[in-house]
Design an enzyme around this catalytic site. Structure first.
Site, PDB file in Angstrom:
ATOM      1  N   THR A  93       0.871  -1.170   0.000  1.00  0.00           N
ATOM      2  CA  THR A  93       0.000   0.000   0.000  1.00  0.00           C
ATOM      3  C   THR A  93       0.911   1.223   0.000  1.00  0.00           C
ATOM      4  OG1 THR A  93      -1.601  -1.222   1.289  1.00  0.00           O
ATOM      5  CG2 THR A  93      -1.912   1.149   1.189  1.00  0.00           C
ATOM      6  N   MET A 126       4.055   2.408   4.916  1.00  0.00           N
ATOM      7  CA  MET A 126       3.665   1.411   3.925  1.00  0.00           C
ATOM      8  C   MET A 126       3.273   0.075   4.581  1.00  0.00           C
ATOM      9  SD  MET A 126       5.927   0.605   0.541  1.00  0.00           S
ATOM     10  CE  MET A 126       5.960   2.262  -0.089  1.00  0.00           C
ATOM     11  N   CYS A 127       2.243  -0.570   4.081  1.00  0.00           N
ATOM     12  CA  CYS A 127       1.871  -1.893   4.585  1.00  0.00           C
ATOM     13  C   CYS A 127       1.989  -2.882   3.438  1.00  0.00           C
ATOM     14  CB  CYS A 127       0.452  -1.998   5.117  1.00  0.00           C
ATOM     15  SG  CYS A 127      -0.457  -0.533   5.401  1.00  0.00           S
ATOM     16  N   LYS A 128       2.034  -4.144   3.826  1.00  0.00           N
ATOM     17  CA  LYS A 128       2.127  -5.226   2.851  1.00  0.00           C
ATOM     18  C   LYS A 128       0.784  -5.946   2.827  1.00  0.00           C
ATOM     19  CE  LYS A 128       3.987  -9.166   4.068  1.00  0.00           C
ATOM     20  NZ  LYS A 128       4.950 -10.195   4.476  1.00  0.00           N
TER      21      LYS A 128
END
Ligand SMILES: *[C@@H]1O[C@H](CO)[C@@H](O)[C@H](O)[C@H]1NC(C)=O
Ligand SMILES: *[C@@H]1O[C@H](CO)[C@@H](O)[C@H](O)[C@H]1NC(C)=O
Length: 188
Positions: free
Chosen positions: A42, A61-63
């Site tokens: 993201t 940021m996320c995964k």
């Protein structure tokens, strides 16, 4: 077969009619779910929700990993770093009639959301639009920028800004999430 064909034709027509003037109902024409699976980061978000506007400065940021479930829905599991540990959050997306359009019911928010893949090349980026459709979060609207890479190209970031603005979001409601090494291990 005939139904699938007319649906496909309808989507093509929709894509043609909406070219240039992206509306909130547009979808990636001829959406191919199998190519959408796997890992995304993201990289950007836009929303006018007060919750988001308060939190956005602290987000990174996320995964997300997308896998199909046996029941035919999509399992979207997001991992992010919060309070010194990795947290995961699973959303089960139920496919709606038009390919690329999904429904998600959240018990936490007591609401149902419509999640749409508006545009993707499957290999570099995906632009999603989420809106509340039932419950207290009915006026929730969010644009999401998924990137296959943790360092998306400038041209893709610009594409997301243009997309978000076309959905009515102002410049200050758009955020590009900073890259982090926390909870990002490459398992897939
Ligand atoms: C967000 O924008 C949408 C569309 O313009 C609007 O319907 C909604 O009320 C807004 N929500 C908030 C919390 O401002
Ligand atoms: C969704 O995927 C996660 C991570 O792979 C897994 O732990 C979880 O059990 C899955 N949930 C469902 C309902 O499939």
């Amino acid at each position: 077969m005939a139904a699938a064909y007319s649906l496909w034709m309808g989507l093509v027509l929709l894509g043609v009619l909406q070219m240039g003037a992206q509306t909130q109902d547009s979808l990636q024409p001829n959406f191919q779910q199998d190519k959408f699976l796997g890992r995304w980061f993201t990289a950007g978000l836009a929303s006018n929700s007060t919750w988001f506007l308060e939190k956005k400065a602290k987000m990174s940021m996320c995964k997300s990993v997308v896998t199909p479930t046996e029941e035919g829905s999509l399992n979207l599991t997001t991992t992010f770093f919060r309070k010194s540990q990795c947290e995961t959050w699973t959303m089960l997306l139920q496919p709606m009639e038009a390919p690329g359009s999904f429904s998600y019911t959240s018990t936490r928010w007591d609401s149902t959301f419509n999640v749409r893949v508006v545009e993707t090349d499957y290999e570099r980026y995906a632009l999603l639009f989420t809106s509340g459709s039932k419950g207290p979060s009915q006026d929730f609207h969010m644009a999401t920028f998924y990137s296959r890479s943790q360092s998306p190209e400038a041209a893709l970031k610009k594409k997301f800004s243009t997309f978000a603005k076309a959905q009515g979001f102002t410049e200050d409601s758009i955020v590009f999430l900073p890259r982090t090494d926390m909870c990002m291990e490459e398992e897939r």
